[in-house]
Design a protein around this motif. Structure first.
Motif, short mmCIF file in Angstrom:
data_model
loop_
_atom_site.label_atom_id
_atom_site.label_comp_id
_atom_site.label_asym_id
_atom_site.label_seq_id
_atom_site.Cartn_x
_atom_site.Cartn_y
_atom_site.Cartn_z
N GLU A 184 0.82 -1.20 0.00
CA GLU A 184 0.00 0.00 0.00
C GLU A 184 0.86 1.25 0.00
OE1 GLU A 184 -3.54 0.12 -0.10
OE2 GLU A 184 -3.04 -1.90 -0.74
N TYR A 185 2.02 1.18 0.63
CA TYR A 185 2.94 2.32 0.66
C TYR A 185 3.42 2.66 -0.74
CZ TYR A 185 7.07 5.08 1.89
OH TYR A 185 8.02 6.07 1.98
N GLU A 186 3.72 1.62 -1.54
CA GLU A 186 4.15 1.86 -2.93
C GLU A 186 3.02 2.48 -3.74
OE1 GLU A 186 7.16 1.64 -4.03
OE2 GLU A 186 7.92 0.87 -2.14
N LEU A 203 0.44 7.32 -6.22
CA LEU A 203 -0.69 8.25 -6.25
C LEU A 203 -0.26 9.67 -5.92
CD1 LEU A 203 -3.45 6.08 -4.53
CD2 LEU A 203 -3.44 6.83 -6.90
N LEU A 204 0.64 9.81 -4.95
CA LEU A 204 1.11 11.14 -4.58
C LEU A 204 1.90 11.78 -5.72
CD1 LEU A 204 2.17 10.52 -0.87
CD2 LEU A 204 0.29 11.96 -1.67
N ASN A 205 2.70 10.97 -6.42
CA ASN A 205 3.44 11.49 -7.58
C ASN A 205 2.48 11.92 -8.69
OD1 ASN A 205 5.94 11.10 -6.40
ND2 ASN A 205 6.17 9.03 -7.21
N LYS A 261 -0.62 12.79 -8.27
CA LYS A 261 -1.35 13.97 -7.79
C LYS A 261 -0.54 15.23 -8.01
CE LYS A 261 -3.48 16.02 -3.69
NZ LYS A 261 -3.83 15.86 -2.26
N LYS A 262 0.75 15.17 -7.74
CA LYS A 262 1.61 16.34 -7.95
C LYS A 262 1.63 16.75 -9.41
CE LYS A 262 6.33 18.00 -7.23
NZ LYS A 262 7.71 17.65 -6.77
N THR A 263 1.73 15.76 -10.30
CA THR A 263 1.73 16.05 -11.75
C THR A 263 0.41 16.68 -12.18
OG1 THR A 263 3.22 14.19 -12.15
CG2 THR A 263 1.99 15.03 -14.04
N LEU A 264 -0.71 16.14 -11.69
CA LEU A 264 -2.02 16.67 -12.06
C LEU A 264 -2.22 18.09 -11.53
CD1 LEU A 264 -4.28 13.54 -11.47
CD2 LEU A 264 -3.72 14.58 -13.67
N GLU A 265 -1.75 18.36 -10.33
CA GLU A 265 -1.87 19.71 -9.79
C GLU A 265 -1.09 20.72 -10.62
OE1 GLU A 265 -2.60 18.76 -5.04
OE2 GLU A 265 -0.57 19.04 -5.81
N GLU A 266 0.08 20.29 -11.10
CA GLU A 266 0.85 21.16 -12.00
C GLU A 266 0.12 21.36 -13.32
OE1 GLU A 266 4.54 19.13 -12.28
OE2 GLU A 266 5.29 19.83 -10.33
N ASP A 267 -0.52 20.27 -13.81
CA ASP A 267 -1.28 20.37 -15.06
C ASP A 267 -2.46 21.32 -14.90
OD1 ASP A 267 0.46 18.62 -16.22
OD2 ASP A 267 -0.86 16.86 -16.05
N VAL A 268 -3.16 21.24 -13.76
CA VAL A 268 -4.30 22.12 -13.51
C VAL A 268 -3.88 23.58 -13.56
CG1 VAL A 268 -5.91 22.90 -11.72
CG2 VAL A 268 -5.71 20.47 -12.24
N GLU A 307 -10.03 13.61 -12.00
CA GLU A 307 -9.01 12.60 -11.70
C GLU A 307 -8.34 12.91 -10.36
OE1 GLU A 307 -5.04 10.45 -13.60
OE2 GLU A 307 -6.17 11.91 -14.79
N LEU A 308 -8.13 14.19 -10.10
CA LEU A 308 -7.56 14.60 -8.82
C LEU A 308 -8.46 14.19 -7.66
CD1 LEU A 308 -5.93 18.15 -9.16
CD2 LEU A 308 -4.93 16.12 -8.09
N GLN A 309 -9.77 14.36 -7.82
CA GLN A 309 -10.71 13.97 -6.78
C GLN A 309 -10.67 12.46 -6.52
OE1 GLN A 309 -14.54 15.45 -8.01
NE2 GLN A 309 -14.09 17.57 -7.43
N LEU A 310 -10.56 11.68 -7.60
CA LEU A 310 -10.48 10.23 -7.46
C LEU A 310 -9.21 9.82 -6.72
CD1 LEU A 310 -11.74 9.04 -10.97
CD2 LEU A 310 -12.97 8.88 -8.80
N ILE A 311 -8.11 10.49 -7.00
CA ILE A 311 -6.85 10.20 -6.33
C ILE A 311 -6.95 10.53 -4.84
CG2 ILE A 311 -4.45 10.98 -6.09
CD1 ILE A 311 -4.29 11.03 -9.12
N ASP A 312 -7.57 11.67 -4.52
CA ASP A 312 -7.75 12.05 -3.12
C ASP A 312 -8.60 11.01 -2.38
OD1 ASP A 312 -6.21 14.34 -3.17
OD2 ASP A 312 -7.88 15.64 -3.74
N GLN A 313 -9.63 10.49 -3.05
CA GLN A 313 -10.46 9.46 -2.44
C GLN A 313 -9.66 8.18 -2.19
OE1 GLN A 313 -13.84 8.99 -5.03
NE2 GLN A 313 -14.60 11.07 -4.70
N SER A 314 -8.83 7.82 -3.17
CA SER A 314 -8.00 6.61 -3.02
C SER A 314 -6.99 6.78 -1.90
CB SER A 314 -7.27 6.31 -4.34
OG SER A 314 -8.20 6.05 -5.37
N LEU A 315 -6.39 7.96 -1.80
CA LEU A 315 -5.43 8.23 -0.73
C LEU A 315 -6.09 8.17 0.64
CD1 LEU A 315 -3.35 11.14 -2.32
CD2 LEU A 315 -2.50 8.86 -1.73
#
Length: 454
Positions: free
Chosen positions: A331-333, A338-340, A342-349, A387-395
């Motif tokens: 789960e850590y991997e 997911l965090l990586n 998320k960072k890419t998507l935030e930059e894209d936004v 997609e960012l929202q889905l990642i936040d839910q998964s995290l």
């Protein structure tokens, strides 16, 4: 010379003790005569009103140079937490004496209707303390044990006890007490039985072949072996022989998992994992302890929230074997990926929004291409934000932490070989050479290897 210059009275930092320190050489005979008359006044002037040791004050040895304890506070006593006292027999072991039938491998803890199952011991209140200045020190009250009556169990408030309302098998976890019926299969799983999904316990006298799924809200007990099948239990899983999962077989249990061996499988135990022989090329996670005292752990990843014990870890060929504490390695991997992402998507936004700002500043009304570009920008922004929202839910769902790495430890009863990777939370160490009879733990922010025998 004034008598109060011949000694000094002081308190500890926490105000739980008061001391007097006498300057023996500065005391005259007159000072000694006045000493006992004025010392109580000195205590009150220093605000020391509680725990005064009157017997010591009246017989202080003025020849003692070291500080003398003359008052002591009363420490607060925290209350005891409530607990569950289990009165039913949960022992699953078999009496293996001279005439033991080897086919009898486990005892099912059955209960009868009306039987007293467990009693809830109420928490105790704490007892407040007082420091030497008379300040109250609040104690913590014990916490109520939270557990409820589940299926076929009744709670009687007047006696704080749980009773069975039907015959069956008792199952206790941290949330509830249940009495569950048992579904028995007196042969191996096949197309005759199909997949099983049962509210109680399941007992299978044979094997579970690849492709089948066995689910139970209680315990699952399998007398044979499991291949590439899926086993899911709300309670514990017991497999007499073991699991040869072919990289697709998996076991998930809310409580313990007990196996003969584990080969190329995925294991997740809500409490402890017991493997009689070896764990080979498998991904295993236990919230509590991992015990593999008689065999090896070779290849794959084994994670534990508390402690791990094994005979050997790794092998002489240097096969990569990962041991992790305090985190669910798999789960850590996933969490890192997911965090990586998320960072890419935030930059894209941020980039997409800047593009939208430039487009809106243009002559949109008179330029159809500009309007089309703006529509595309809005659509892309919406997709990226979703997609960012889905990642936040998964995290939010992922809980990679399964315990405290500072309290965890690894005990190796024989050899730990090179190329074993050991992680305690954020701390990591790769074993470079073989070690014999060692305990491995975190100490002072480092992973240390301690010999079991000097």
């Amino acid at each position: 010379m004034k008598v109060d210059n011949s000694w000094r009275i002081y308190t500890s930092k926490d105000k739980m003790a008061a001391y007097i320190e006498i300057e023996k050489e500065a005391l005259s005979e007159e000072d000694i005569a006045l000493f006992h008359e004025s010392i109580e006044n000195q205590l009150h002037e220093h605000g020391i009103v509680h725990g005064i040791k009157e017997d010591i004050l009246t017989s202080i040895d003025l020849t003692v140079i070291e500080p003398i304890l003359i008052a002591e506070g009363t420490k607060p006593i925290n209350g005891e937490d409530g607990r569950l006292e289990i009165l039913a027999n949960l022992d699953t072991s078999i009496n293996r004496e001279e005439h033991w039938d080897y086919r009898e491998v486990m005892r099912i803890p059955n209960v009868t209707k009306g039987q007293l199952l467990a009693k809830l011991i109420l928490p105790k209140k704490g007892v407040d303390g007082v420091d030497v200045t008379g300040r109250d020190l609040k104690a913590k009250d014990g916490k109520q044990k939270k557990i409820r009556a589940g299926k076929n169990v009744v709670w009687k408030e007047d006696v704080h006890s749980f009773y069975a309302v039907s015959d069956g098998q008792i199952s206790i976890n941290n949330q509830q007490i249940q009495v569950l019926p048992v579904f028995k299969v007196n042969e191996s799983i096949s197309m005759k039985t199909g997949n099983l999904d049962f509210v109680g316990n399941i007992e299978i006298q044979g094997d579970v072949p690849s492709g089948f799924e066995i689910k139970a809200e209680g315990d699952i007990r399998i007398q044979g072996m499991v291949e590439g099948a899926t086993i899911i239990a709300g309670g514990s899983v017991f497999i007499m022989e073991g699991i040869a999962g072919k990289n697709i077989g998996s076991i998930q249990a809310g409580n313990d998992i007990v196996l003969g061996y584990c080969n190329h499988s995925h294991i997740q135990a809500g409490n402890d994992l017991y493997v009689e022989k070896s764990i080979l090329h498998s991904d295993c996670t236990a919230i509590g302890h991992v015990f593999c005292k008689l065999g090896n752990i070779i290849g794959g990843t084994v994670s534990a929230g508390k402690t791990m014990e094994a005979k050997d870890i790794g092998n002489r060929l240097g096969i990569t074997t990962e041991i992790a504490f305090g985190i669910n390695k798999n789960e850590y991997e996933k969490e890192k990926q997911l965090l990586n992402r998320k960072k890419t998507l935030e930059e894209d936004v941020e980039k997409i929004r800047k593009v939208g700002d430039r487009l809106r500043n243009g002559n949109i009304d008179n330029d159809p291409k500009l309007r089309l570009s703006l529509l595309r920008q809005r659509k892309l922004l919406k997709q990226t934000e979703e997609e960012l929202q889905l990642i936040d839910q998964s995290l939010f769902v992922i809980q990679s932490t399964i315990g405290s790495e500072n309290k965890a430890s690894l005990t190796v009863r024989n050899f730990i070989h090179p190329n074993v990777i050991i992680s305690f939370g954020k701390y990591k160490r790769i074993i470079k050479s073989a070690h014999h009879f060692v305990k491995i733990q975190v100490s002072k922010n480092e992973i240390e290897i301690i010999p079991l025998f000097e």
